[in-house]
Structure formats: structure tokens, C-alpha cells
Design a protein around this motif. Sequence first.
Motif: not given
Lengths: 221, 221
Positions: B46, B55, B57
Motif C-alpha cells: 500500500c 488490489y 487487502f
Amino acid sequence: MKVYGSGEARVEALAGVDVVIERGQFVMVMGSSGSGKSTCMNILGCLDTPTEGEYRFAGVDVASLDRTQLALLRRNYLGFVFQSFNLLPRTSALENVELPLVYQRVSARKRRDRALEALREVGLADRAEHTPAQLSGGQQQRVAIARALVSRPAILFADEPTGNLDTERSQEIMHLLTTLNRERAITIVMVTHEAELAVAASRVLIFRDGRIIADGPPQQV
Amino acid sequence: MKVYGSGEARVEALAGVDVVIERGQFVMVMGSSGSGKSTCMNILGCLDTPTEGEYRFAGVDVASLDRTQLALLRRNYLGFVFQSFNLLPRTSALENVELPLVYQRVSARKRRDRALEALREVGLADRAEHTPAQLSGGQQQRVAIARALVSRPAILFADEPTGNLDTERSQEIMHLLTTLNRERAITIVMVTHEAELAVAASRVLIFRDGRIIADGPPQQV
Ligand SMILES: Nc1ncnc2c1ncn2[C@@H]1O[C@H](COP(=O)(O)OP(=O)(O)OP(=O)(O)O)[C@@H](O)[C@H]1O
Ligand SMILES: Nc1ncnc2c1ncn2[C@@H]1O[C@H](COP(=O)(O)OP(=O)(O)OP(=O)(O)O)[C@@H](O)[C@H]1O
Ligand SMILES: [Mg+2]
Ligand SMILES: [Mg+2]
């Protein structure tokens, strides 16, 4: 002998080193982290002075030279690849590699040609215009190698020059260095922590706690 | 997908990467210099965003988080060892290692104890007061490792953490990392160019020209 600090803070970075490096040798320097390798390289490369003891370069006691004479000695005879590269940050790879030639007053055109050739030798001709921030870690390391070689030094001091390179690139750099050593008689003193690279050298020095504890051909050491 | 520049200067640092990293894995990342490893690590950590693609997480699309939320995510869950260490220059090793705990508002006394313990784990308790300039290359690297681990992150991103360490120290660091992975379930994503370290991992990713060309257990890859 190289000491930093005093009292509780005293650190003997080099506790007693006696070494002679002959013209044309390829010397590999190994040893644990903090054992004095970079400190020794800096003294050999006339970038630092010992606390005690003397250093003779081609028979001349470097302590007898003033700052200008030392700068000229480094500029004309020595090439240095630093452990942390030390590239100029807002400057392109090409201009970084040209720098030693600027000091040697080489013409702009010759500088450019020789710098591009040096970048080609480390596989970075296509990254000539990138600044260090626009390059990968291993690419920055290779620019530092090209810069050290472009002035065709008599002696190359390379501090962990393949630390950020994959096996294939490391082999390419080792091939380049052994060729320069064999064909142009460039003396090479190189720090590495990778034993498999040591076989390229004619001689290995092993450091521990500021002393040289072994000195001989790779197979023996 | 990560692209820098445009036209002639266009560089596809990542040309198309699809990867899922599971909790508790120890993933080794390898590949040639300039193949996209650090770029990928920065996106996973990040610290950077892709030009195209997403992306997630822990199920959250990081593009949906603002700068403050991202900073909190990194502070609370992630530890990072950078390829060029990024230590604060005029600050002692101890204060450098304490920094993540300052952000987490840990008390001064606890901070000091935990930072000293982290330095002890990497063999540098006796260098706590030295600034980076007073440390060897490998010692600076170990301070960076201690700093990344002191906040007990859920995930550690380590970019060439043993690049400047001799074999013995490298083994010590690998032992530390595998112990943390096994006993505290810290997920580890580590870049290395040394194949013998890859066997410590459960999974190896090999990069080439901005893509992952192999993904599997060390023996197979
Ligand atoms: N800011 C930038 N502008 C242009 N190109 C960039 C920039 N940053 C990185 N690159 C390029 O992107 C590519 C991938 O870089 P990256 O740092 O991810 O490589 P790497 O696999 O980590 O390499 P190494 O092993 O040498 O550290 C490289 O070819 C590099 O030149
Ligand atoms: N300016 C300084 N003040 C105090 N101690 C220093 C200073 N510079 C270096 N040292 C210490 O001297 C010792 C030798 O450092 P040196 O950089 O020569 O080690 P090295 O063998 O190159 O290690 P590495 O493999 O980690 O690069 C280290 O223990 C280091 O902490
Ligand atoms: Mg060193
Ligand atoms: Mg990298």
C-alpha cells in the motif's frame, strides 16, 4: 588501525591490518558484517586515513600528500563502487556515469560515447535518461559500476557490487570484471558475501573483528 | 499493471500481475534485476497504486481508502524493509527502531524496551546509540529489519533484507523470520536473489519483464 570514538563509545573498526596488494591482482574481501571490510577499502582507496599506521600507494606514503594531490591520485588511478552507490539523485544515469570524465576534462562528445559504452557493458543502454529514482535497486548498482569503470582506472575498489543483482546479472558483472582484470591488468579489490563469486579471484582476504584472519587462494581459504 | 512515463519513455514495470497471498504464508520473490519485484512489493504494501487493475487487502479494495485510512492500515498491519533501508540519517539506531511505536503511541518506556529487544534479535544491542553513518552497510540493513519487526506487523514485506549480510548473519536473519512466521503467523513476502534462501519459504514467485512466470513450492520452481 582505525578507531572511532573514545571511552565507552570507542570502536576499533580495524584492530591491526597488514596487507600488500600487488598490481594486477584480483582480491576478494570477505568476512562478517561489521568486521572492517568497508573501512579497509576506504583507506586503500585514499578516501579515509588510519588512526595509526601508514599506507603506501605505489611506494608513496599517502599521508605526505595534501588534499589536492590525493584528489588527483583518486581521479587518475582509482575507481570506486560504494556499498550504497552514492549516485547523484536528480541526475540521469548517463550524466552520473560521465562524471569522472568531466573531472578528467574529456570532451563532451567523447564523454557521451564512453559513458554510453560503459552503460552498454552493464546492460543499461536503454536506461541512460532515467534518474536513480526511476531505476530499480539492481539498476542503480549497475550504474555505479559503469561510473567506476568509465575512467579506465588502474585499480577498482568494489564494495558488494552484486549485492542487489540476480544470479544471471551477477555472473555478467563477474565476467566483465575478470575480463578487465585479465585483458587490461586492472587491479581489483572486491568485497562480497557470496562464496561462489570468490572463485573468480586469485586471492581471498577474510576479515573478523577488524583483523585479517585468512589470506590465500580461494580453494585454500 | 504499472506503467511509468509515455511514448518513448514508457516503461511497463508490471505488465500484468495476478497474485493472491494468503495469511501465514512465507512467499519468496525472485527474478532478474528490473523485472518488477520492488514495484509489486510497493503495491502490496500500500505504498503505491497500480496504473490498471485492483488490489484487495483483507477483502477491502485499497483504492476505496483515503490517505489517512491507508496510513493507518500500514501503521497497524504492515512492516517494510526497503531495498535501500531508508533510515533517518541523524537519528540513532534505537530511535530509528522506536519510530513505528511512536506512531502507535506506545509509552516511552515500553518503546525503549521493545526497540532494544528488536535490536538484540538482529545482534545490534551494542550499536543502539550509533547513527546510520556510524554503522556498516550490513548493520544499517539489520536496523531496518529490527524497525520493520518492532511493531509486530501482521505482514512483513522485506526487499532484499540480506543483500549486505555475510552467510552467517543471513542465516540468523532467516532463522528469525521463519520462527516469526511459524510461531506468530506473520505473513512474509521477501525479495531475494539468493536461491539457497528460497528453501525457507513455502512458495516462490519468479518475475520476468513485469510478469510472474512461475509460482509454486521451492523444490518445483
Ligand atoms: N519512476 C520510474 N520511472 C520509470 N521507470 C521506472 C520507475 N521506477 C522503476 N522503473 C522501472 O521499472 C522496472 C521495474 O523496477 P523494479 O524496481 O520493480 O525492479 P526490481 O525487480 O525490484 O529490480 P532489482 O532486482 O534491480 O531491485 C525497472 O526496469 C525500472 O527501470
Ligand atoms: N563513524 C563511525 N563511528 C563509530 N563506529 C563506526 C563508524 N563507522 C563504522 N563504524 C563501526 O566500524 C565497524 C566496521 O565497519 P565496516 O563498515 O568497515 O564493516 P564491514 O565489514 O564493511 O561490514 P558490512 O559487511 O556490514 O558492510 C562496524 O562495527 C561499525 O559499527
Ligand atoms: Mg561494508
Ligand atoms: Mg528491487
